[in-house]
Design a protein around this motif. Structure first.
Motif, mmCIF file in Angstrom:
data_model
loop_
_atom_site.group_PDB
_atom_site.id
_atom_site.type_symbol
_atom_site.label_atom_id
_atom_site.label_comp_id
_atom_site.label_asym_id
_atom_site.label_seq_id
_atom_site.Cartn_x
_atom_site.Cartn_y
_atom_site.Cartn_z
ATOM 1 N N ASN A 1 0.835 -1.195 0.000
ATOM 2 C CA ASN A 1 0.000 0.000 0.000
ATOM 3 C C ASN A 1 0.871 1.246 0.000
ATOM 4 O OD1 ASN A 1 -2.904 -1.020 0.685
ATOM 5 N ND2 ASN A 1 -1.594 -2.068 2.155
ATOM 6 N N LEU A 2 0.282 2.323 -0.483
ATOM 7 C CA LEU A 2 0.824 3.655 -0.236
ATOM 8 C C LEU A 2 0.098 4.176 1.001
ATOM 9 C CD1 LEU A 2 2.150 6.406 -0.683
ATOM 10 C CD2 LEU A 2 0.392 6.879 -2.413
ATOM 11 N N HIS A 3 0.855 4.538 2.034
ATOM 12 C CA HIS A 3 0.275 4.995 3.294
ATOM 13 C C HIS A 3 0.355 6.518 3.373
ATOM 14 C CE1 HIS A 3 0.012 0.931 5.024
ATOM 15 N NE2 HIS A 3 1.098 0.707 4.309
ATOM 16 N N LEU A 4 -0.787 7.124 3.666
ATOM 17 C CA LEU A 4 -0.875 8.569 3.808
ATOM 18 C C LEU A 4 -1.372 8.898 5.209
ATOM 19 C CD1 LEU A 4 -2.757 9.252 0.454
ATOM 20 C CD2 LEU A 4 -0.291 9.430 0.846
ATOM 21 N N GLY A 5 -0.845 9.953 5.793
ATOM 22 C CA GLY A 5 -1.334 10.327 7.112
ATOM 23 C C GLY A 5 -0.568 11.475 7.722
ATOM 24 N N HIS A 6 -1.004 11.831 8.914
ATOM 25 C CA HIS A 6 -0.446 12.942 9.671
ATOM 26 C C HIS A 6 0.126 12.364 10.967
ATOM 27 C CE1 HIS A 6 -1.599 16.566 12.466
ATOM 28 N NE2 HIS A 6 -0.291 16.387 12.397
ATOM 29 N N LEU A 7 1.444 12.429 11.109
ATOM 30 C CA LEU A 7 2.095 11.906 12.307
ATOM 31 C C LEU A 7 2.040 12.968 13.397
ATOM 32 C CD1 LEU A 7 3.428 9.199 12.951
ATOM 33 C CD2 LEU A 7 5.639 10.268 12.522
ATOM 34 N N ARG A 8 1.237 12.701 14.420
ATOM 35 C CA ARG A 8 0.974 13.700 15.454
ATOM 36 C C ARG A 8 1.766 13.412 16.727
ATOM 37 N NH1 ARG A 8 -4.792 12.646 14.189
ATOM 38 N NH2 ARG A 8 -5.560 14.299 12.819
ATOM 39 N N TRP A 9 2.521 14.409 17.181
ATOM 40 C CA TRP A 9 3.186 14.349 18.484
ATOM 41 C C TRP A 9 2.158 14.723 19.541
ATOM 42 C CZ3 TRP A 9 5.734 18.878 21.158
ATOM 43 C CH2 TRP A 9 6.443 18.468 22.296
#
Length: 203
Positions: free
Chosen positions: A168-176
């Motif tokens: 898969n191509l993974h898309l997202g927002h890595l949140r601290w």
């Protein structure tokens, strides 16, 4: 930025006419200085069932492990940048196969784009920014010694895809979460995670 690169006068934060957010605006010539996210590119390289990692020779996180990656340069494509960074850090020529992940890191103004890759020719070695380069069996990956949370998330998703046989191509927002070290993966969550299925060969 404290001073204008055009005339040298001081800059102030202000919302320009027709804009919707504060920018750095020169108090002398009125030039608007835009700040945009920086793009980081790199490769997750599999060879013989093992993954290639580099141990960093520079700060931040000197001595920790990562995949070969770095800032995209002007006048190069994403894949060109990923291949160049791999050569610089691991002295390896790679065949970039397909995208793996694109993660937004809003708290530091970066976008990480990582690709699936394999060695285009035998051999690798530590470049100037690496102490050593090694191939790791998945079960031997030094998770507690990885340099950056984004690499932790990308490697785990890569291995999940490999185990399922569905890349898969993974898309997202890595949140601290705002607590503890920004270099500890446990202090992050992957929000807005979307998977875009790729063909079985990764394309």
């Amino acid at each position: 930025m404290n001073f204008c690169s055009h005339c040298g006068d001081a800059v102030d934060l202000a919302v320009p006419v027709g804009d919707d957010r504060a920018r750095r605006v020169c108090s002398g010539c009125g030039a608007i200085h835009y700040e945009n996210p920086r793009v980081v590119v790199g490769c997750v390289i599999e060879e013989g069932g093992k993954l290639l990692l580099c141990r960093r020779a520079i700060e931040p996180m000197v001595g920790r492990w990562t995949v070969p990656a770095g800032f995209l340069e002007l006048e190069e494509s994403l894949t060109q940048g990923a291949a160049r960074e791999t050569w610089e850090e691991a002295c390896a020529r790679v065949r970039v196969a397909a995208p793996l992940a694109s993660f937004d890191l809003l708290h530091i103004g970066q976008v990480y784009t990582l690709f699936r890759a394999s060695l285009a020719e035998p051999g690798f070695a530590a470049g100037p920014e690496s102490l050593e380069v090694r191939l790791f069996e998945p079960e031997a990956i030094p998770w507690d010694e990885l340099a950056f949370p984004v690499i932790d998330f990308a490697l785990r998703l890569y291995l999940q895809d490999r185990a399922s046989g569905r890349p898969n191509l993974h898309l997202g927002h890595l949140r601290w979460n705002g607590e503890g070290s920004r270099f500890r993966a446990a202090n992050y969550e992957l929000g807005d995670h979307r998977r875009v299925g790729l063909d079985p060969d990764g394309t």
